[in-house]
Design an enzyme around this catalytic site. Structure first.
Site, PDB file in Angstrom:
ATOM      1  N   ASP A  98       0.884  -4.843   8.954  1.00 18.22           N
ATOM      2  CA  ASP A  98      -0.222  -3.939   8.680  1.00 18.22           C
ATOM      3  C   ASP A  98      -1.476  -4.798   8.558  1.00 18.22           C
ATOM      4  OD1 ASP A  98      -2.222  -2.442   7.425  1.00 18.22           O
ATOM      5  OD2 ASP A  98      -0.819  -1.279   6.229  1.00 18.22           O
ATOM      6  N   ARG A 135     -12.711  -4.493  -7.564  1.00 16.55           N
ATOM      7  CA  ARG A 135     -12.482  -5.072  -6.242  1.00 16.55           C
ATOM      8  C   ARG A 135     -13.803  -5.136  -5.483  1.00 16.55           C
ATOM      9  NH1 ARG A 135      -8.773  -2.574  -1.401  1.00 16.55           N
ATOM     10  NH2 ARG A 135     -10.570  -1.174  -1.304  1.00 16.55           N
ATOM     11  N   TYR A 148     -11.601   1.876  10.261  1.00 15.90           N
ATOM     12  CA  TYR A 148     -12.769   2.223   9.453  1.00 15.90           C
ATOM     13  C   TYR A 148     -13.120   1.210   8.374  1.00 15.90           C
ATOM     14  CZ  TYR A 148      -8.901   4.232   6.689  1.00 15.90           C
ATOM     15  OH  TYR A 148      -7.723   4.422   6.016  1.00 15.90           O
ATOM     16  N   LYS A 149     -12.383   0.130   8.244  1.00 17.25           N
ATOM     17  CA  LYS A 149     -12.717  -0.871   7.236  1.00 17.25           C
ATOM     18  C   LYS A 149     -13.596  -1.946   7.878  1.00 17.25           C
ATOM     19  CE  LYS A 149      -8.368  -0.019   4.735  1.00 17.25           C
ATOM     20  NZ  LYS A 149      -8.916   0.875   3.695  1.00 17.25           N
ATOM     21  N   PHE A 209       0.838  -1.185   0.000  1.00 20.57           N
ATOM     22  CA  PHE A 209       0.000   0.000   0.000  1.00 20.57           C
ATOM     23  C   PHE A 209       0.883   1.249   0.000  1.00 20.57           C
ATOM     24  CE2 PHE A 209      -2.852   3.193   1.839  1.00 20.57           C
ATOM     25  CZ  PHE A 209      -3.939   3.040   0.990  1.00 20.57           C
TER      26      PHE A 209
END
Length: 409
Positions: free
Chosen positions: A196, A368, A221-222, A127
């Site tokens: 991560d 995705r 927040y995911k 990322f």
């Protein structure tokens, strides 16, 4: 074919009825939400909890709320709630700030724990934020950065490696990395394993303590559903806490914060990783959101996720022959998303949203579809696959050259 998919979906939804938590979330009617790996859905009770904090705590009790409503202890209290989901015993997770800040802090701590090593190893296509932070910290501490494919990393490890930094789940493809094996390989040369967990916390069992992870970070927040910009978390294994060097020594992490001392002295335990005053509204929203996991074993969430993602893939295979999958087929190698390669991926995602199926696009060519197992059903997977087929058929009719790129029968 369509009737068969519906029947299979109904059967699977019956088999997994015990882990259907849709009633714990507020979701708009007529939407199949497949972007929970970017922003989780709103759990029931969060809006009321935040309103209570604003009106009842901040609005009425004012500054007394730091004590009477437990504001001061919230970063570690919510940290323990996250810890239950990622397999960390109490006292090893703190919540606050962003993933970027937490990773920066963790990498500086790793450098201090391995002062005689000068290499950090990480994935070549991770990322972007992780890469930026790793490169920035490397410049600051004098590390040399080695980028490699994940399967190459064990062969690159030696005594000069200070840390290995990896994402548990690849954000583009959904590939689930071998956290236990890679952590063990890292430890075999005395290096620190830094993970991560942004795309696995709340979706995949992590078991940080069991596998001996040293340091970890992740966002709220995911799959944890804490809301836009929800604070991140940092994990520091108990064995490292006494020697954890906080490169961002704020007053909240001081051993005696209210003494207002002129020199910094780190607090004991995980509180040493606290920085400054936390964002209380978003922190307490995350705390309320985590109640959606009450009484739930993350292993059961994973079982539901694998059934959903496996079935979604099967539906796409049946309805879109020849689809080029970006995500692994093998359950053991797949996180909680299904990705499909297509040169028109960005447009496909926009067209799906118009049809009530919300996914997202990842460069260069991936549709995705994130599967937040607690609030999705197998019937939703059929709906999503049919919408994908319909979008592709519509594109084929508009563009005669489409058939040279993709065939839908």
């Amino acid at each position: 074919m369509n009737d068969d998919l519906d029947q299979r979906a109904a059967s699977l939804d019956t088999a997994h009825a015990d882990t259907d938590l849709r009633a714990r979330f507020e979701l708009p009617e007529g939407v199949v939400y497949l972007d929970g790996n970017s922003l989780g859905a709103l759990p029931v009770g969060v809006a009321d909890a935040v309103a209570s904090v604003i009106r009842g705590q901040w609005g009425t009790d004012l500054i007394a709320s730091w004590n009477t409503h437990g504001w001061w202890d919230a970063p570690t209290r919510v940290g323990d709630a996250v810890g239950r989901i990622v397999g960390a015993a109490p006292g090893q997770v703190v919540v606050g700030d962003s993933t970027s800040v937490r990773l920066h802090q963790s990498l500086h701590a790793a450098a201090a724990l391995r002062p005689d090593s000068s290499v950090v190893v990480t994935e070549a296509d991770g990322f972007p934020t992780d890469r930026y932070v790793i490169d920035g910290v490397a410049d600051q501490v004098g590390w040399r950065v080695v980028h490699a494919r994940v399967d190459e990393i064990p062969g690159l490890l030696d005594d000069d490696v200070a840390a290995v930094v990896l994402s548990h789940v690849d954000y583009r493809t959904g590939e689930l990395r071998d956290l236990p094996g890679l952590t063990a390989a890292t430890h075999s040369v005395g290096a620190l394993a830094v993970w991560d967990l942004c795309h696995s916390a709340g979706a995949v069992p992590v078991d940080l303590d069991t596998h001996g992870v040293d340091l970890a970070v992740g966002c709220g927040y995911k799959y944890l559903n804490g809301g836009p910009g929800a604070p991140a978390f940092g994990y520091v294994a108990r064995r490292h806490q006494d020697t954890f060097v906080n490169v961002l020594p704020g007053w909240n992490g001081h051993a005696e914060p209210f003494d207002m001392a002129t020199e910094y002295r780190g607090a004991p335990g995980i509180s040493r990783a606290r920085i400054g005053t936390p964002p209380l509204l978003s922190l307490l929203a995350l705390e309320a959101a985590l109640r959606a996991f009450d009484g739930i074993d993350i292993g059961d969430v994973r079982a539901r996720s694998l059934s959903l993602t496996g079935f979604l893939r099967a539906c796409i295979e049946a309805l879109v022959p020849g689809a080029a999958f970006a995500s692994p087929k093998d359950d053991a190698e797949r996180g909680s998303q299904v990705g499909v390669h297509h040169p028109a991926a960005y447009g496909i995602v926009q067209a799906l949203a118009v049809r009530g199926v919300v996914g997202d696009f990842r460069t260069p060519d991936i549709v995705r579809l994130g599967v937040a197992a607690p609030y999705l059903t197998h019937a939703d997977m059929v709906t999503a696959a049919r919408a994908l087929r319909a979008v592709l058929l519509a594109e084929e009719q508009l563009d005669p050259a489409w058939a040279t790129r993709h065939t839908v029968t």
